[in-house]
Design a protein around this motif. Structure first.
Motif, PDB file in Angstrom:
ATOM      1  N   LEU A 230      38.876  36.395  36.082  1.00 55.19           N
ATOM      2  CA  LEU A 230      38.015  37.551  36.304  1.00 55.19           C
ATOM      3  C   LEU A 230      38.594  38.551  37.294  1.00 55.19           C
ATOM      4  O   LEU A 230      38.136  39.691  37.357  1.00 55.19           O
ATOM      5  CB  LEU A 230      36.646  37.083  36.816  1.00 55.19           C
ATOM      6  CG  LEU A 230      35.811  36.245  35.842  1.00 55.19           C
ATOM      7  CD1 LEU A 230      34.559  35.766  36.536  1.00 55.19           C
ATOM      8  CD2 LEU A 230      35.462  37.056  34.606  1.00 55.19           C
ATOM      9  N   ALA A 231      39.590  38.133  38.071  1.00 61.63           N
ATOM     10  CA  ALA A 231      40.095  38.964  39.153  1.00 61.63           C
ATOM     11  C   ALA A 231      40.587  40.320  38.670  1.00 61.63           C
ATOM     12  O   ALA A 231      40.425  41.333  39.363  1.00 61.63           O
ATOM     13  CB  ALA A 231      41.206  38.241  39.906  1.00 61.63           C
ATOM     14  N   GLN A 232      41.164  40.361  37.480  1.00 65.37           N
ATOM     15  CA  GLN A 232      41.746  41.603  36.974  1.00 65.37           C
ATOM     16  C   GLN A 232      40.766  42.466  36.199  1.00 65.37           C
ATOM     17  O   GLN A 232      41.073  43.621  35.897  1.00 65.37           O
ATOM     18  CB  GLN A 232      42.957  41.271  36.080  1.00 65.37           C
ATOM     19  CG  GLN A 232      44.058  40.502  36.765  1.00 65.37           C
ATOM     20  CD  GLN A 232      44.627  41.251  37.950  1.00 65.37           C
ATOM     21  OE1 GLN A 232      44.810  42.469  37.905  1.00 65.37           O
ATOM     22  NE2 GLN A 232      44.913  40.525  39.022  1.00 65.37           N
ATOM     23  N   MET A 233      39.601  41.919  35.859  1.00 59.14           N
ATOM     24  CA  MET A 233      38.702  42.657  34.970  1.00 59.14           C
ATOM     25  C   MET A 233      37.341  42.949  35.587  1.00 59.14           C
ATOM     26  O   MET A 233      36.599  43.770  35.067  1.00 59.14           O
ATOM     27  CB  MET A 233      38.483  41.865  33.683  1.00 59.14           C
ATOM     28  CG  MET A 233      38.036  40.438  33.912  1.00 59.14           C
ATOM     29  SD  MET A 233      37.738  39.516  32.412  1.00 59.14           S
ATOM     30  CE  MET A 233      36.191  40.222  31.897  1.00 59.14           C
ATOM     31  N   ALA A 234      36.995  42.313  36.701  1.00 58.03           N
ATOM     32  CA  ALA A 234      35.641  42.459  37.241  1.00 58.03           C
ATOM     33  C   ALA A 234      35.425  43.793  37.939  1.00 58.03           C
ATOM     34  O   ALA A 234      34.321  44.325  37.962  1.00 58.03           O
ATOM     35  CB  ALA A 234      35.333  41.310  38.189  1.00 58.03           C
ATOM     36  N   GLY A 235      36.493  44.346  38.528  1.00 58.93           N
ATOM     37  CA  GLY A 235      36.328  45.595  39.260  1.00 58.93           C
ATOM     38  C   GLY A 235      35.799  45.411  40.668  1.00 58.93           C
ATOM     39  O   GLY A 235      35.677  46.364  41.423  1.00 58.93           O
ATOM     40  N   SER A 236      35.463  44.190  41.042  1.00 55.61           N
ATOM     41  CA  SER A 236      34.999  43.841  42.382  1.00 55.61           C
ATOM     42  C   SER A 236      35.623  42.509  42.765  1.00 55.61           C
ATOM     43  O   SER A 236      36.066  41.752  41.893  1.00 55.61           O
ATOM     44  CB  SER A 236      33.469  43.720  42.428  1.00 55.61           C
ATOM     45  OG  SER A 236      32.847  44.954  42.137  1.00 55.61           O
ATOM     46  N   PRO A 237      35.694  42.197  44.048  1.00 56.10           N
ATOM     47  CA  PRO A 237      36.290  40.922  44.470  1.00 56.10           C
ATOM     48  C   PRO A 237      35.565  39.728  43.855  1.00 56.10           C
ATOM     49  O   PRO A 237      34.349  39.740  43.676  1.00 56.10           O
ATOM     50  CB  PRO A 237      36.112  40.941  45.993  1.00 56.10           C
ATOM     51  CG  PRO A 237      35.988  42.381  46.349  1.00 56.10           C
ATOM     52  CD  PRO A 237      35.290  43.030  45.202  1.00 56.10           C
ATOM     53  N   ARG A 254      31.500  33.736  42.332  1.00 58.49           N
ATOM     54  CA  ARG A 254      30.637  34.907  42.451  1.00 58.49           C
ATOM     55  C   ARG A 254      31.459  36.176  42.575  1.00 58.49           C
ATOM     56  O   ARG A 254      32.522  36.186  43.206  1.00 58.49           O
ATOM     57  CB  ARG A 254      29.716  34.770  43.663  1.00 58.49           C
ATOM     58  CG  ARG A 254      28.741  33.607  43.569  1.00 58.49           C
ATOM     59  CD  ARG A 254      27.948  33.430  44.852  1.00 58.49           C
ATOM     60  NE  ARG A 254      26.975  32.339  44.730  1.00 58.49           N
ATOM     61  CZ  ARG A 254      26.236  31.875  45.725  1.00 58.49           C
ATOM     62  NH1 ARG A 254      26.374  32.411  46.929  1.00 58.49           N
ATOM     63  NH2 ARG A 254      25.382  30.891  45.522  1.00 58.49           N
ATOM     64  N   ILE A 255      30.948  37.247  42.012  1.00 57.14           N
ATOM     65  CA  ILE A 255      31.581  38.561  42.078  1.00 57.14           C
ATOM     66  C   ILE A 255      30.765  39.429  43.034  1.00 57.14           C
ATOM     67  O   ILE A 255      29.547  39.531  42.921  1.00 57.14           O
ATOM     68  CB  ILE A 255      31.632  39.214  40.692  1.00 57.14           C
ATOM     69  CG1 ILE A 255      32.394  38.321  39.709  1.00 57.14           C
ATOM     70  CG2 ILE A 255      32.289  40.591  40.775  1.00 57.14           C
ATOM     71  CD1 ILE A 255      32.344  38.816  38.270  1.00 57.14           C
ATOM     72  N   GLY A 256      31.451  40.086  43.979  1.00 56.74           N
ATOM     73  CA  GLY A 256      30.745  40.953  44.908  1.00 56.74           C
ATOM     74  C   GLY A 256      31.386  40.948  46.285  1.00 56.74           C
ATOM     75  O   GLY A 256      32.502  40.455  46.446  1.00 56.74           O
ATOM     76  N   PRO A 257      30.666  41.463  47.283  1.00 54.55           N
ATOM     77  CA  PRO A 257      29.294  41.968  47.227  1.00 54.55           C
ATOM     78  C   PRO A 257      29.163  43.207  46.347  1.00 54.55           C
ATOM     79  O   PRO A 257      30.096  44.016  46.241  1.00 54.55           O
ATOM     80  CB  PRO A 257      28.976  42.306  48.686  1.00 54.55           C
ATOM     81  CG  PRO A 257      30.000  41.575  49.502  1.00 54.55           C
ATOM     82  CD  PRO A 257      31.216  41.532  48.655  1.00 54.55           C
ATOM     83  N   LEU A 258      27.985  43.346  45.744  1.00 54.10           N
ATOM     84  CA  LEU A 258      27.678  44.468  44.873  1.00 54.10           C
ATOM     85  C   LEU A 258      26.647  45.364  45.557  1.00 54.10           C
ATOM     86  O   LEU A 258      25.876  44.922  46.400  1.00 54.10           O
ATOM     87  CB  LEU A 258      27.149  43.970  43.527  1.00 54.10           C
ATOM     88  CG  LEU A 258      28.096  43.022  42.772  1.00 54.10           C
ATOM     89  CD1 LEU A 258      27.421  42.483  41.528  1.00 54.10           C
ATOM     90  CD2 LEU A 258      29.401  43.728  42.413  1.00 54.10           C
TER      91      LEU A 258
END
Length: 284
Positions: A230-237, A254-258
């Protein structure tokens, strides 16, 4: 979500149980649902007063399935604390039957939860403005991804989340046998500031962040594989959050913080195309 409002005589007992467990709406996200016309004076509506009640005969099966997803009902609410996104439901379900068998009243202080025993009394705190209410959980839901509780319309107004439709909250189960629980309910009846006068309470959520959880694994390697994917496609850490119990290791990805619930929902929609469907919005 589905409603639990079909008449019982149209179903076998098993089908009637499933209909009841369909639960409430997903607040303003349900087509045709919304707020009543005219002004509602929530200052005159007291919080729910915790008291001992028998468990709902139909609302507490060990497990149930809605929209193909299985849920396990908790045996007890003791010590239950949860943070996440709250929504609300209103006119579409007013006067209809809830999963506990009670009638939904959008002007009463009630709520819906997917796994808490019915009924359970909980204190709900808006993490963005510090407002608190006590509600009676008597329904199942919300079955909209990323929501942890559906509030009645009156409760949503008192918390100040009715305008935006959702809000960041913490919910804490109340033990009715504790005298202070009753005092909390009685003291909570306070004048409510107009929606446009709501200020962010100091430190109410200064140390809380919103994430989209995309997986939980017993293996650190599996969690790391998903993180890299997901690191390259999520757009967030993308982070891995280890659990605190060394005897039962769990690694949450988890992806974020958002910035907002809306951003989390948009990200969740994009991830569906990558085959990642079991996501949830969390506050930590």
């Amino acid at each position: 979500m589905t409603s639990s409002l079909q008449r019982m005589h149209r179903f076998t007992p098993a089908l009637a149980l499933l209909a009841l467990l369909g639960g409430c709406a997903s607040g303003p996200f349900q087509r045709g649902d919304g707020a009543p016309s005219g002004h509602v004076n929530v200052d005159a509506i007291p919080d729910a007063v915790p008291r001992h009640e028998p468990l709902s005969k139909y609302g507490n099966p060990p497990t149930y399935i809605v929209h193909g997803k299985s849920y396990t009902t908790l045996n007890s609410s003791q010590g239950f604390i949860e943070r996440g996104i709250a929504s609300w439901y209103g006119t579409k379900f007013h006067g209809r039957r809830t999963s506990s068998g009670e009638t939904y009243n959008m002007y009463a202080m009630t709520a819906a939860h997917k796994t808490l025993p019915l009924p359970t009394y909980v204190e709900v705190t808006n993490l963005d403005n510090g407002r608190r209410v006590i509600v009676k959980v008597n329904d199942r839901g919300p079955f909209h991804d990323g929501r942890i509780i559906d509030l009645s319309y009156a409760a949503a107004i008192k918390l100040g989340i009715n305008t935006h439709g959702t809000g960041r909250v913490e919910i804490r189960a109340i033990d009715p046998s504790r005298p202070q629980a009753h005092r909390l309910a009685q003291q909570r009846v306070q004048p409510t500031a107009p929606a446009d006068a709501v200020k962010t309470a100091p430190d109410a959520a200064s140390d809380q962040h919103l994430y989209l959880q995309v997986g939980a694994f017993n293996s650190r390697l599996n969690a790391e594989n998903l993180r890299r994917r997901l690191a390259q496609m999520a757009g967030s850490p993308v982070h891995i959050f280890p659990g605190s119990d060394p005897t039962q290791p769990v690694y949450r990805v988890r992806i974020g913080p958002l910035a907002s619930d809306q951003e989390a929902q948009q990200l969740a929609s994009r991830l569906v195309h990558q085959g990642i469907t079991n996501t949830s919005v969390v506050i930590d």
